[in-house]
Design an enzyme around this catalytic site. Structure first.
Site, PDB file in Angstrom:
ATOM      1  N   LEU A   1      45.669  15.202  37.451  1.00 42.00           N
ATOM      2  CA  LEU A   1      44.587  15.680  38.313  1.00 42.00           C
ATOM      3  C   LEU A   1      43.567  14.588  38.594  1.00 42.00           C
ATOM      4  O   LEU A   1      43.109  13.893  37.689  1.00 42.00           O
ATOM      5  CB  LEU A   1      43.888  16.877  37.657  1.00 42.00           C
ATOM      6  CG  LEU A   1      42.694  17.482  38.402  1.00 42.00           C
ATOM      7  CD1 LEU A   1      42.672  19.008  38.242  1.00 42.00           C
ATOM      8  CD2 LEU A   1      41.348  16.913  37.913  1.00 42.00           C
ATOM      9  N   LEU A   2      43.216  14.463  39.858  1.00 40.63           N
ATOM     10  CA  LEU A   2      42.138  13.572  40.312  1.00 40.63           C
ATOM     11  C   LEU A   2      41.008  14.441  40.810  1.00 40.63           C
ATOM     12  O   LEU A   2      41.236  15.439  41.475  1.00 40.63           O
ATOM     13  CB  LEU A   2      42.671  12.669  41.419  1.00 40.63           C
ATOM     14  CG  LEU A   2      41.689  11.859  42.290  1.00 40.63           C
ATOM     15  CD1 LEU A   2      42.377  10.584  42.800  1.00 40.63           C
ATOM     16  CD2 LEU A   2      41.153  12.651  43.498  1.00 40.63           C
ATOM     17  N   ASN A   3      39.744  14.050  40.461  1.00 43.90           N
ATOM     18  CA  ASN A   3      38.618  14.685  41.137  1.00 43.90           C
ATOM     19  C   ASN A   3      37.560  13.658  41.525  1.00 43.90           C
ATOM     20  O   ASN A   3      37.907  12.697  42.231  1.00 43.90           O
ATOM     21  CB  ASN A   3      38.089  15.918  40.392  1.00 43.90           C
ATOM     22  CG  ASN A   3      37.605  15.682  38.987  1.00 43.90           C
ATOM     23  OD1 ASN A   3      38.355  15.248  38.120  1.00 43.90           O
ATOM     24  ND2 ASN A   3      36.341  16.001  38.732  1.00 43.90           N
ATOM     25  N   ASP A   4      36.316  13.781  41.119  1.00 47.22           N
ATOM     26  CA  ASP A   4      35.214  13.021  41.720  1.00 47.22           C
ATOM     27  C   ASP A   4      35.480  11.519  41.857  1.00 47.22           C
ATOM     28  O   ASP A   4      35.941  10.876  40.912  1.00 47.22           O
ATOM     29  CB  ASP A   4      33.946  13.154  40.872  1.00 47.22           C
ATOM     30  CG  ASP A   4      33.548  14.590  40.620  1.00 47.22           C
ATOM     31  OD1 ASP A   4      34.221  15.506  41.114  1.00 47.22           O
ATOM     32  OD2 ASP A   4      32.554  14.797  39.907  1.00 47.22           O
TER      33      ASP A   4
ATOM     34  N   GLN B   1      37.565  10.355  38.536  1.00 45.98           N
ATOM     35  CA  GLN B   1      37.813  11.276  37.447  1.00 45.98           C
ATOM     36  C   GLN B   1      39.303  11.591  37.398  1.00 45.98           C
ATOM     37  O   GLN B   1      39.905  11.946  38.416  1.00 45.98           O
ATOM     38  CB  GLN B   1      37.015  12.552  37.657  1.00 45.98           C
ATOM     39  CG  GLN B   1      35.513  12.383  37.484  1.00 45.98           C
ATOM     40  CD  GLN B   1      35.133  12.245  36.025  1.00 45.98           C
ATOM     41  OE1 GLN B   1      35.039  13.218  35.303  1.00 45.98           O
ATOM     42  NE2 GLN B   1      34.920  11.017  35.584  1.00 45.98           N
TER      43      GLN B   1
ATOM     44  N   ARG C   1      24.173  15.423  34.188  1.00 41.01           N
ATOM     45  CA  ARG C   1      25.282  14.476  34.335  1.00 41.01           C
ATOM     46  C   ARG C   1      25.286  13.770  35.692  1.00 41.01           C
ATOM     47  O   ARG C   1      24.465  14.013  36.539  1.00 41.01           O
ATOM     48  CB  ARG C   1      26.609  15.208  34.143  1.00 41.01           C
ATOM     49  CG  ARG C   1      26.819  16.430  35.019  1.00 41.01           C
ATOM     50  CD  ARG C   1      28.136  17.126  34.669  1.00 41.01           C
ATOM     51  NE  ARG C   1      28.331  18.385  35.391  1.00 41.01           N
ATOM     52  CZ  ARG C   1      28.007  19.580  34.909  1.00 41.01           C
ATOM     53  NH1 ARG C   1      27.451  19.679  33.722  1.00 41.01           N
ATOM     54  NH2 ARG C   1      28.221  20.668  35.613  1.00 41.01           N
ATOM     55  N   ASP C   2      26.272  12.885  35.827  1.00 44.01           N
ATOM     56  CA  ASP C   2      26.624  12.188  37.076  1.00 44.01           C
ATOM     57  C   ASP C   2      25.557  11.182  37.524  1.00 44.01           C
ATOM     58  O   ASP C   2      25.036  11.274  38.643  1.00 44.01           O
ATOM     59  CB  ASP C   2      26.875  13.201  38.218  1.00 44.01           C
ATOM     60  CG  ASP C   2      27.781  14.345  37.805  1.00 44.01           C
ATOM     61  OD1 ASP C   2      28.626  14.126  36.918  1.00 44.01           O
ATOM     62  OD2 ASP C   2      27.654  15.451  38.376  1.00 44.01           O
TER      63      ASP C   2
ATOM     64  N   TYR D   1      32.700  11.560  32.013  1.00 45.90           N
ATOM     65  CA  TYR D   1      32.397  12.256  33.264  1.00 45.90           C
ATOM     66  C   TYR D   1      31.845  11.278  34.307  1.00 45.90           C
ATOM     67  O   TYR D   1      31.713  10.083  34.061  1.00 45.90           O
ATOM     68  CB  TYR D   1      31.424  13.398  32.994  1.00 45.90           C
ATOM     69  CG  TYR D   1      32.104  14.685  32.543  1.00 45.90           C
ATOM     70  CD1 TYR D   1      33.426  14.707  32.128  1.00 45.90           C
ATOM     71  CD2 TYR D   1      31.405  15.882  32.522  1.00 45.90           C
ATOM     72  CE1 TYR D   1      34.044  15.878  31.724  1.00 45.90           C
ATOM     73  CE2 TYR D   1      32.003  17.075  32.110  1.00 45.90           C
ATOM     74  CZ  TYR D   1      33.326  17.057  31.714  1.00 45.90           C
ATOM     75  OH  TYR D   1      33.916  18.231  31.312  1.00 45.90           O
ATOM     76  N   SER D   2      31.475  11.816  35.465  1.00 43.16           N
ATOM     77  CA  SER D   2      31.195  10.984  36.639  1.00 43.16           C
ATOM     78  C   SER D   2      29.997  10.059  36.451  1.00 43.16           C
ATOM     79  O   SER D   2      29.111  10.300  35.629  1.00 43.16           O
ATOM     80  CB  SER D   2      30.954  11.879  37.851  1.00 43.16           C
ATOM     81  OG  SER D   2      32.145  12.505  38.231  1.00 43.16           O
TER      82      SER D   2
END
Length: 484
Positions: free
Chosen positions: A41-44, A60, A162-163, A103-104
């Site tokens: 899985l790929l996200n941000d 991510q 976060r981020d 995380y991001s």
């Protein structure tokens, strides 16, 4: 024998990539000119930057399954934003401060050293969340060394904090973080530092029940603060917005505020929130500025908790992708998104048909058919109540001139029935459509509005048809196959 946890996790991830490479690459829905994960899985998008002449995009990544979990940072690099090279894994969730996920975050150039600021996600035995803002650095842009925690959770906020997005302004570093207040209100929070390691809280940039924003989400994710012209832009992904007509139709949404940031108080004096992309799959975008002075953006072509388990690519052990890189331009108080010019390098087999008249009988033009292509329509006369364009019997684009509504329609992955995303549009002058095997990006009127979506047509279907409900449309059509 002591085992290096970081090296062990990276080894396991690399073995997973190798084990599933063949089955992943056999998927008919693998994309041709969009970035995807090698497996899992790929996200941000994370750490988007041009550093020492090369573009870097981190992301991510869960290599072990097509669901969310303890995230790694995958890494791509490119010299031209078109041809991307897969690099070594940048970060693995190996330390006490990031053991449940790196995380991001973002990347900056600090005196020639590439530095990553990211959120370390930690959960204790009872499932309680802890959050830490962390620093890693690299001298060569490939091998990263974790420096550890540089910011702990300040008072007044929950662990949904976060981020970090970091930039330099007037000789100081600034960082904006997505947050949730103890009252469960979404916030974007500003900090400053002289050295990227010791951070001072300035204040809330914006948020729910601030500056006229009532009930505007319980958590704000992936904030990005930057300037376009003489304006400051806060790009953010609020969670918890309720649908309002054509707006906020996805489970979570992304958009921007335009205003002026007071760097002393941290407050952004801003106007209304505008969605950046009107399609089905767009979230957590991140921007950077390159040596050409362009403000570039890449988004995640996905949305958290929105039918992720229905994607057919899961059968081949991968899910999700990135959008194409886009340039952001501010015009008349509105952000336009334009596909970067470098994408023209992919164009092959040009077809140009001028003076086309679309009427009530369905028009099919075999020269316009294709699998992966760019299509442009320049409208010279629109004398119909409804223009309809059908692509691969899977996607329908319509413009209702009377109601001034543009619609993207596709088949739902969960119900098998048509579903739509829409926007108000006073006139239609130009369409620019990028079609990949399982993705579509639509730029209207040079990026005044943009729709992004995953689509899963029959791969052999290359059909395109055009129709006017009544009256006619005069236009020119231009098409290129997009080949890497």
């Amino acid at each position: 024998m002591l085992v290096d946890r970081n090296s062990e996790l990276i080894r396991q991830a690399e073995e997973t990539v190798a084990a599933y490479r063949d089955i992943v690459n056999q998927d008919k829905y693998r994309l041709h000119f969009h970035l995807m994960p090698p497996v899992g899985l790929l996200n941000d998008p994370n750490g988007f930057i041009q550093w020492k002449g090369k573009y870097h995009l981190f992301y991510q990544w869960n290599p072990f399954k097509t669901g969310h979990g303890a995230k790694f940072w995958g890494h791509y690099s490119s010299s031209n934003l078109v041809d991307w090279q897969e690099e070594k894994i940048a970060l693995a969730p190996s330390e006490w401060f990031d053991k449940n996920g790196c995380y991001s975050g973002s990347a900056v150039d600090d005196g020639g050293v590439l530095k990553l600021l990211y959120t370390g996600n930690v959960k204790d035995g009872a499932g309680n969340r802890e959050t830490y803002q962390c620093l890693a650095e690299s001298l060569n842009g490939i091998d990263f060394h974790k420096k550890g925690v540089v910011l702990r959770l300040p008072e007044g906020y929950t662990a949904h904090f976060r981020d970090p997005k970091v930039w330099e302004h007037d000789g100081k570093w600034f960082m904006v973080i997505g947050a949730q207040s103890e009252k469960l209100e979404g916030r974007a929070v500003l900090f400053t530092s002289n050295n990227l390691e010791e951070w001072t809280l300035i204040g809330d940039v914006a948020g729910t029940n601030k500056n006229g924003l009532e009930n505007f989400g319980y958590m704000w994710e992936c904030p990005d603060l930057f300037s376009l012209g003489d304006k400051d832009i806060l790009l953010v992904s609020p969670q918890g917005l309720k649908c309002e007509g054509m707006q906020f139709q996805n489970v979570y949404n992304t958009g921007y505020f335009i205003g002026k940031l007071d760097y002393k108080t941290g407050t952004l004096d801003h106007g209304d929130f505008t969605e950046l992309d009107r399609g089905f799959e767009f979230y957590a975008p991140q921007t950077t500025i390159d040596t050409k002075g362009r403000r570039l953006v890449i988004g995640w072509m996905g949305v958290p908790e929105q039918e992720e388990d229905k994607h057919p690519t899961i059968a081949h052990h991968w899910i999700h992708a990135m959008t194409l890189p886009r340039e952001l331009v501010l015009k008349n108080g509105h952000i336009y998104q334009q596909p970067i010019k470098e994408l023209q390098e992919l164009r092959k087999n040009e077809v140009l048909i001028e003076g086309i008249k679309i009427e009530t009988e369905e028009l099919q033009i075999s020269q316009l058919e294709g699998s992966t292509y760019e299509l442009q329509m320049h409208v010279t006369e629109l004398e119909t109540s409804l223009l309809e364009i059908s692509l691969k019997d899977s996607v329908r684009l319509t413009y209702n001139r009377k109601d001034q509504v543009f619609t993207l329609e596709r088949i739902s992955l969960s119900t098998g029935k048509p579903e739509v995303r829409q926007c108000q549009l006073s006139k239609l002058n130009k369409l620019q459509v990028f079609v990949d095997t399982s993705a579509i990006e639509i730029f209207i009127n040079d990026g005044q509005e943009v729709f992004t979506a995953r689509i899963f047509p029959e791969v052999e279907n290359k059909k395109i048809s055009l129709k006017a409900a009544d009256g006619h449309v005069k236009c020119s059509l231009q098409k290129w196959d997009l080949i890497k």
